[in-house]
Scaffold this motif. Structure first.
Motif, PDB file in Angstrom:
ATOM      1  N   MET A  25      40.643  10.759  63.834  1.00 27.59           N
ATOM      2  CA  MET A  25      41.148   9.775  62.883  1.00 27.59           C
ATOM      3  C   MET A  25      41.041   8.351  63.422  1.00 27.59           C
ATOM      4  O   MET A  25      40.888   7.393  62.662  1.00 27.59           O
ATOM      5  CB  MET A  25      42.604  10.091  62.542  1.00 27.59           C
ATOM      6  CG  MET A  25      42.793  11.449  61.854  1.00 27.59           C
ATOM      7  SD  MET A  25      42.028  11.530  60.230  1.00 27.59           S
ATOM      8  CE  MET A  25      43.202  10.583  59.288  1.00 27.59           C
ATOM      9  N   GLY A  26      41.097   8.235  64.740  1.00 29.76           N
ATOM     10  CA  GLY A  26      41.084   6.898  65.321  1.00 29.76           C
ATOM     11  C   GLY A  26      39.712   6.364  65.665  1.00 29.76           C
ATOM     12  O   GLY A  26      39.540   5.140  65.771  1.00 29.76           O
ATOM     13  N   THR A  27      38.713   7.247  65.818  1.00 33.50           N
ATOM     14  CA  THR A  27      37.433   6.764  66.350  1.00 33.50           C
ATOM     15  C   THR A  27      36.186   7.198  65.581  1.00 33.50           C
ATOM     16  O   THR A  27      35.132   6.592  65.754  1.00 33.50           O
ATOM     17  CB  THR A  27      37.252   7.225  67.811  1.00 33.50           C
ATOM     18  OG1 THR A  27      37.081   8.650  67.859  1.00 33.50           O
ATOM     19  CG2 THR A  27      38.448   6.826  68.672  1.00 33.50           C
ATOM     20  N   ALA A  28      36.255   8.260  64.749  1.00 31.56           N
ATOM     21  CA  ALA A  28      35.052   8.750  64.064  1.00 31.56           C
ATOM     22  C   ALA A  28      34.932   8.111  62.686  1.00 31.56           C
ATOM     23  O   ALA A  28      35.854   8.201  61.864  1.00 31.56           O
ATOM     24  CB  ALA A  28      35.096  10.267  63.948  1.00 31.56           C
ATOM     25  N   PRO A  29      33.809   7.459  62.385  1.00 34.17           N
ATOM     26  CA  PRO A  29      33.669   6.699  61.133  1.00 34.17           C
ATOM     27  C   PRO A  29      33.883   7.527  59.866  1.00 34.17           C
ATOM     28  O   PRO A  29      34.402   7.010  58.873  1.00 34.17           O
ATOM     29  CB  PRO A  29      32.232   6.173  61.200  1.00 34.17           C
ATOM     30  CG  PRO A  29      31.916   6.116  62.660  1.00 34.17           C
ATOM     31  CD  PRO A  29      32.635   7.268  63.273  1.00 34.17           C
ATOM     32  N   LEU A  30      33.505   8.796  59.871  1.00 29.88           N
ATOM     33  CA  LEU A  30      33.627   9.605  58.650  1.00 29.88           C
ATOM     34  C   LEU A  30      35.059   9.667  58.145  1.00 29.88           C
ATOM     35  O   LEU A  30      35.299   9.746  56.934  1.00 29.88           O
ATOM     36  CB  LEU A  30      33.093  11.017  58.907  1.00 29.88           C
ATOM     37  CG  LEU A  30      33.053  11.987  57.715  1.00 29.88           C
ATOM     38  CD1 LEU A  30      31.895  12.973  57.852  1.00 29.88           C
ATOM     39  CD2 LEU A  30      34.360  12.781  57.553  1.00 29.88           C
ATOM     40  N   HIS A  63      27.169  11.203  56.129  1.00 30.08           N
ATOM     41  CA  HIS A  63      27.578  10.325  57.237  1.00 30.08           C
ATOM     42  C   HIS A  63      26.778  10.553  58.522  1.00 30.08           C
ATOM     43  O   HIS A  63      27.118   9.991  59.567  1.00 30.08           O
ATOM     44  CB  HIS A  63      29.072  10.509  57.523  1.00 30.08           C
ATOM     45  CG  HIS A  63      29.956   9.991  56.439  1.00 30.08           C
ATOM     46  ND1 HIS A  63      30.258  10.712  55.306  1.00 30.08           N
ATOM     47  CD2 HIS A  63      30.613   8.809  56.308  1.00 30.08           C
ATOM     48  CE1 HIS A  63      31.060  10.012  54.529  1.00 30.08           C
ATOM     49  NE2 HIS A  63      31.295   8.852  55.112  1.00 30.08           N
ATOM     50  N   PHE A  64      25.736  11.375  58.433  1.00 32.55           N
ATOM     51  CA  PHE A  64      24.939  11.645  59.631  1.00 32.55           C
ATOM     52  C   PHE A  64      24.075  10.430  59.960  1.00 32.55           C
ATOM     53  O   PHE A  64      23.601   9.746  59.050  1.00 32.55           O
ATOM     54  CB  PHE A  64      24.047  12.878  59.376  1.00 32.55           C
ATOM     55  CG  PHE A  64      23.311  13.352  60.586  1.00 32.55           C
ATOM     56  CD1 PHE A  64      23.933  14.170  61.524  1.00 32.55           C
ATOM     57  CD2 PHE A  64      21.998  12.972  60.810  1.00 32.55           C
ATOM     58  CE1 PHE A  64      23.263  14.606  62.649  1.00 32.55           C
ATOM     59  CE2 PHE A  64      21.322  13.397  61.931  1.00 32.55           C
ATOM     60  CZ  PHE A  64      21.951  14.213  62.852  1.00 32.55           C
ATOM     61  N   PRO A  65      23.846  10.103  61.253  1.00 30.61           N
ATOM     62  CA  PRO A  65      24.209  10.873  62.444  1.00 30.61           C
ATOM     63  C   PRO A  65      25.494  10.428  63.142  1.00 30.61           C
ATOM     64  O   PRO A  65      26.031  11.134  63.958  1.00 30.61           O
ATOM     65  CB  PRO A  65      23.014  10.631  63.363  1.00 30.61           C
ATOM     66  CG  PRO A  65      22.593   9.230  63.049  1.00 30.61           C
ATOM     67  CD  PRO A  65      22.842   9.049  61.572  1.00 30.61           C
ATOM     68  N   GLN A  66      26.006   9.234  62.821  1.00 34.46           N
ATOM     69  CA  GLN A  66      27.095   8.664  63.622  1.00 34.46           C
ATOM     70  C   GLN A  66      28.486   9.025  63.103  1.00 34.46           C
ATOM     71  O   GLN A  66      29.490   8.784  63.780  1.00 34.46           O
ATOM     72  CB  GLN A  66      26.944   7.134  63.654  1.00 34.46           C
ATOM     73  CG  GLN A  66      27.692   6.432  64.771  1.00 34.46           C
ATOM     74  CD  GLN A  66      27.148   6.714  66.164  1.00 34.46           C
ATOM     75  OE1 GLN A  66      25.942   6.831  66.355  1.00 34.46           O
ATOM     76  NE2 GLN A  66      28.040   6.827  67.151  1.00 34.46           N
ATOM     77  N   GLY A  67      28.557   9.646  61.909  1.00 33.73           N
ATOM     78  CA  GLY A  67      29.830   9.805  61.232  1.00 33.73           C
ATOM     79  C   GLY A  67      30.898  10.571  61.980  1.00 33.73           C
ATOM     80  O   GLY A  67      32.082  10.236  61.889  1.00 33.73           O
ATOM     81  N   LEU A  73      30.666   5.972  71.555  1.00 33.15           N
ATOM     82  CA  LEU A  73      29.419   6.650  71.892  1.00 33.15           C
ATOM     83  C   LEU A  73      28.356   6.359  70.840  1.00 33.15           C
ATOM     84  O   LEU A  73      28.673   6.204  69.656  1.00 33.15           O
ATOM     85  CB  LEU A  73      29.634   8.170  71.978  1.00 33.15           C
ATOM     86  CG  LEU A  73      30.576   8.689  73.069  1.00 33.15           C
ATOM     87  CD1 LEU A  73      30.807  10.185  72.892  1.00 33.15           C
ATOM     88  CD2 LEU A  73      30.014   8.390  74.458  1.00 33.15           C
ATOM     89  N   GLN A  74      27.113   6.293  71.284  1.00 36.82           N
ATOM     90  CA  GLN A  74      26.001   6.066  70.376  1.00 36.82           C
ATOM     91  C   GLN A  74      25.031   7.246  70.465  1.00 36.82           C
ATOM     92  O   GLN A  74      24.637   7.665  71.562  1.00 36.82           O
ATOM     93  CB  GLN A  74      25.269   4.760  70.719  1.00 36.82           C
ATOM     94  CG  GLN A  74      26.110   3.518  70.488  1.00 36.82           C
ATOM     95  CD  GLN A  74      26.512   3.368  69.028  1.00 36.82           C
ATOM     96  OE1 GLN A  74      25.669   3.527  68.132  1.00 36.82           O
ATOM     97  NE2 GLN A  74      27.773   3.043  68.785  1.00 36.82           N
ATOM     98  N   VAL A  75      24.648   7.752  69.300  1.00 39.08           N
ATOM     99  CA  VAL A  75      23.789   8.934  69.246  1.00 39.08           C
ATOM    100  C   VAL A  75      22.488   8.711  70.005  1.00 39.08           C
ATOM    101  O   VAL A  75      22.035   9.587  70.758  1.00 39.08           O
ATOM    102  CB  VAL A  75      23.498   9.315  67.778  1.00 39.08           C
ATOM    103  CG1 VAL A  75      22.401  10.380  67.702  1.00 39.08           C
ATOM    104  CG2 VAL A  75      24.761   9.823  67.105  1.00 39.08           C
ATOM    105  N   GLN A  76      21.878   7.562  69.841  1.00 39.06           N
ATOM    106  CA  GLN A  76      20.592   7.312  70.504  1.00 39.06           C
ATOM    107  C   GLN A  76      20.724   7.360  72.023  1.00 39.06           C
ATOM    108  O   GLN A  76      19.805   7.821  72.718  1.00 39.06           O
ATOM    109  CB  GLN A  76      20.021   5.955  70.057  1.00 39.06           C
ATOM    110  CG  GLN A  76      19.602   5.926  68.593  1.00 39.06           C
ATOM    111  CD  GLN A  76      18.606   7.029  68.246  1.00 39.06           C
ATOM    112  OE1 GLN A  76      17.661   7.291  68.999  1.00 39.06           O
ATOM    113  NE2 GLN A  76      18.822   7.682  67.111  1.00 39.06           N
TER     114      GLN A  76
END
Length: 438
Positions: A25-30, A63-67, A73-76
């Motif tokens: 809830m605090g950190t994931a954009p989705l 919301h993929f890939p960063q959701g 953290l960054q997916v790349q």
């Protein structure tokens, strides 16, 4: 009343449930739109989870890939460091999802699940594996017949390189039997539908098959018809391991036959069906993952119906987490009686498993009262088939209703679905799954 209150949850489980919720809830954009729904730290943890919606595959795709990735953290970066990779789930268009695959986390989740069965708990992890599934699900795809050495990766032997069992010839089954004896895996992980074909071939031809320390079933619902065939030719303990690509290993069948929650790696919230449709002990599970630094999954709808055990006590002695009597099939594969009551895949499978001449089946419900059943039989002689069909019709009438219209057909074989798996039951009309829940 909270139906899951009959089960025991240790303090560490509650701690992990809170951590997973706060991180997501605090950190994931989705979950940004979910935050207004969370009553916050002053509320009991179970109530906070209950206030949140379900995570769907549709939302994950949008919301993929960063959701689902924590915002620090960054997916790349993870891809560049080989900490994660992209993986695709198989299935129909609405079922397919691209996921971030974290092999380290997956292995840890699987190793934890092994502790929930005496036959795997005594083994070091990992072990020498042979795997039998469609090449669409695991392993190597090749239209040519590959030699054994080209199908061994690390400690894994992939017994099949074909995308469909329709490509199998008797020579492929003989090759599998031979390679099991040569490779001598400690674990045989298999789609039960495919392993049953090997079992029938061995039984029909009088061939002996090597029995590993344990056989683990994954990939699809294990029909009782197939389990009976496998038991005839293997002396290994048969264990169902339940999970998904998104959630890791969620439930593990113990030596006493019940399913135990992998509490070290996931939280399970349970939503019962209405009493009319089998509730309160039959319902769906919503899974929250623990310990995966790259993916925060909250209340993911895995799509399966499970039946709770009426107590929190199992003969095996393990008592942490949800105790499940049976996994009864996917909600998407539900059918209905002529009066509109839900019938799980397991309910039909239990009826048909009492007819020993049946080797496989597929039931399609065309309308509220029309059913078409295809059968593969051990003996397709006209005289014997007629008697089997009569018994099968009686079984269908007792389950679905005597006013149903049943069309039964004997076929030489059944085609797998587009994902290389079998869908044994389905209703070919629209229904509202959410309207079936309490």
């Amino acid at each position: 009343m909270n139906i899951t209150s009959r089960y025991f949850y240790p303090a560490e489980y509650q701690k992990k449930s809170l951590e997973a919720l706060e991180i997501a809830m605090g950190t994931a954009p989705l979950y940004e739109d979910w935050r207004a729904l969370d009553p916050g730290l002053g509320t009991a943890l179970d109530q906070r989870y209950a206030a949140l919606p379900e995570l769907t595959k549709k939302a994950m795709r949008e919301h993929f890939p960063q959701g689902l990735v924590p915002n620090h953290l960054q997916v790349q970066d993870g891809l560049a460091r080989n900490e994660i990779e992209y993986t695709f789930t198989s299935g129909t268009t609405e079922e397919k999802v691209v996921n971030l695959w974290n092999q380290t986390w997956w292995n840890q989740s699987e190793a934890a699940s092994w502790k929930l069965n005496a036959h795997t708990a005594c083994l070091d992890y990992p072990q020498k594996y042979a795997q039998l599934a469609s090449a669409l699900n695991v392993g190597i795809q090749c239209e040519q017949d590959l030699p054994m050495e080209n199908r061994i990766l690390g400690h894994n032997l992939f017994l099949n390189e074909k995308i469909s069992v329709m490509q199998w010839q008797p020579s492929h089954l003989a090759r599998m039997a031979r390679e099991l004896k040569i490779f001598k895996p400690v674990i045989l992980e298999a789609n039960p539908s495919l392993l049953a074909r090997l079992a029938w071939w061995a039984w029909d031809t009088g061939q002996e098959l090597y029995s590993p320390a344990a056989i683990l079933f994954t990939f699809e619902y294990p029909s009782q018809i197939h389990l009976a065939a496998i038991r005839r030719v293997f002396s290994s303990p048969l264990i169902s391991s339940y999970g998904t690509t998104e959630t890791g290993f969620v439930l593990m069948q113990c030596e006493a036959g019940l399913f135990h929650q992998n509490t070290d790696f996931c939280r399970i919230d349970f939503q019962p069906l209405t009493a009319r449709h089998g509730g309160p002990d039959l319902g769906q599970i919503l899974v929250t993952t623990f310990n995966n630094p790259w993916t925060s999954i909250l209340k993911f709808d895995v799509g399966d119906l499970i039946r709770l055990h009426p107590t929190g006590q199992c003969a095996c002695g393990r008592n942490e987490g949800l105790l499940v009597e049976a996994i009864e099939g996917r909600m998407a594969n539900a059918t209905f009686t002529t009066q509109g009551d839900l019938v799980t895949t397991m309910a039909l499978d239990t009826q048909l498993a009492r007819i020993p001449e049946i080797r496989d089946y597929h039931l399609e419900q065309r309308s509220r009262t029309q059913y078409e059943l295809q059968l593969v039989l051990t003996n397709s002689r006209t005289d014997s088939s007629a008697e089997v069909l009569d018994r099968t019709r009686q079984a269908l009438e007792s389950l679905y209703g005597r006013d149903g219209e049943f069309t039964l057909t004997v076929v030489p074989d059944l085609l797998p679905g587009p994902a290389g798996k079998y869908r044994r039951t389905q209703a070919n009309f629209d229904f509202d799954p959410k309207g079936l829940f309490a």
